[in-house]
Design an enzyme around this catalytic site. Structure first.
Site, PDB file in Angstrom:
ATOM      1  CG  ASP A  93     102.947   4.100  52.302  1.00 49.61           C
ATOM      2  OD1 ASP A  93     101.325   3.722  51.558  1.00 49.61           O
ATOM      3  OD2 ASP A  93     102.853   5.260  52.806  1.00 49.61           O
ATOM      4  CB  CYS A 306     109.133  30.496  52.138  1.00 47.50           C
ATOM      5  SG  CYS A 306     108.218  30.695  53.964  1.00 47.50           S
ATOM      6  CG  HIS A 335     108.486  27.901  57.491  1.00 44.93           C
ATOM      7  ND1 HIS A 335     110.078  28.838  56.735  1.00 44.93           N
ATOM      8  CD2 HIS A 335     109.023  27.526  58.470  1.00 44.93           C
ATOM      9  CE1 HIS A 335     111.258  28.816  57.563  1.00 44.93           C
ATOM     10  NE2 HIS A 335     110.740  28.003  58.520  1.00 44.93           N
TER      11      HIS A 335
END
Length: 370
Positions: A93, A306, A335
């Site tokens: 950015d 996961c 997760h």
């Protein structure tokens, strides 16, 4: 062009689509979520772990890297990819959002923004030219123009002034950008005023950027108003360029954004929630640090594949978080990013199969508990 985009499928019933984002460091399937590596790292995770959970492109923060360790050191190290050992694409950015978020610590003029560091109070100056200079030194695949993001709520007069300055700054960014191996995205502003969104998009499309971001949303406005602005703005952008909704990462907004034709997203939300002991599940947020999970030996989400859910319980992770053990936050982060990136995969599959709207309705009903 260093960065190009190919639309591979369009949804017949709406705006959703599949695409391939081609960059100097690889091709990425879209729609895609970009994990945020603010300071050249996705907090608590190695680059290999980010890739293992499905990350293919990450976002880093120009403002923070300019302050520490400085773009010249990163250039000396061989660029941001080598510095942080990430072989995939990186989007940086411009630093504009962070600079303007400093509020009274910054002063805006036509030339740029004078601001004080949040670290030590030292004074700095960012102009469109400086933002491009820093990002060229970092060597990201995609650089963002320096823009002014108007807060919400705010007057029409202020929004108009900000978007007109953003347009002028975008031209200056375009004029000084020299890296042939780096794409540049423009940023559409305009707040919650549809006609101002149209004005901003028209000015930026004329400059023929590699892609177009939609900025100034998810800054406090109601979600329905954000969706209304997306419905209006997306059709104004070139169909053959990627569309990037900045700062959006909650599961419901990702689903709604994809249905409206957004190709790229980023947000600190998944990793920030993880550091606060909250995990995302298909049935909404679960605050694992709460006392109710002290003897709960189930995984975060029984349907999740996961590493954390396959090996650890809510009770164990709660214990880790309550005792300030680093592993606890690592597991919640793994997760949450896995959850978001799997959601994006499912969204791509839904678009491919032509049932994105049915998928959206089914997911939101479960996620929102309706």
């Amino acid at each position: 062009m260093a960065v190009s985009f190919t639309v591979t499928k369009k949804d017949s019933a709406g705006q959703a689509r599949l695409g391939l984002l081609h960059t100097p460091h690889g091709t990425v399937e879209t729609p895609v979520f970009m994990p945020v590596g603010t300071q050249a790292t996705v907090k608590t995770m190695t680059p290999e772990e980010v890739r293992q959970v499905g990350g293919r492109i990450i976002l880093s923060n120009t403002y923070h890297l300019y302050l520490r360790p400085g773009q010249e050191l990163i250039r000396e190290a061989g660029g941001l990819h080598r510095f942080m050992n990430w072989g995939g694409p990186i989007l940086t950015d411009s630093g504009g959002f962070q600079v303007f978020s400093l509020g009274p610590l910054c002063k805006v003029t036509e030339e740029g923004v004078t601001f004080r560091s949040h670290i030590d109070g030292s004074e700095h100056f960012f102009s469109p030219e400086k933002a491009m200079e820093v990002q060229m030194a970092l060597g990201s695949d995609i650089a963002m123009v320096f823009d002014e993001c108007a807060p919400y709520p705010c007057s029409r007069e202020y929004v108009l002034e900000a978007l007109e300055r953003t347009g002028r700054w975008a031209r200056r960014c375009r004029a000084v950008h020299r890296r042939e191996d780096q794409g540049v995205f423009g940023i559409v502003q305009g707040g919650t005023f549809a006609d101002l969104r149209e004005k901003s998009a028209g000015e930026l499309v004329e400059l023929d950027f590699s892609g177009y971001a939609i900025g100034g949303l998810s800054v406090g406005e109601p979600k329905e108003l954000m969706y209304e602005m997306l419905d209006y703005t997306v059709p104004l952008l070139p169909a053959d360029k990627p569309r990037y909704l900045m700062g959006v990462g909650s599961p419901d907004c990702l689903v709604e954004g994809v249905a409206r034709g957004i190709d790229m997203f980023d947000c600190v939300l998944p990793t920030r929630l993880a550091r606060n002991g909250t995990v995302l599940t298909r049935h909404g947020k679960l605050v694992v640090r709460n006392a109710e999970y002290v003897r709960d030996f189930a995984p975060f989400d029984r349907d999740c594949s996961c590493y954390a859910c396959q090996n650890y319980s809510r009770a164990y992770v709660r214990h880790l978080i309550k005792t300030n053990e680093i592993l606890g936050v690592r597991l919640t982060t793994i997760h949450n990013l896995h959850f978001i990136l799997e959601l994006m995969k499912e969204l791509r599959e839904a678009v491919s199969e032509g049932n994105i709207l049915a998928y959206r309705d089914s997911f939101l009903k479960r996620y929102q508990g309706a």
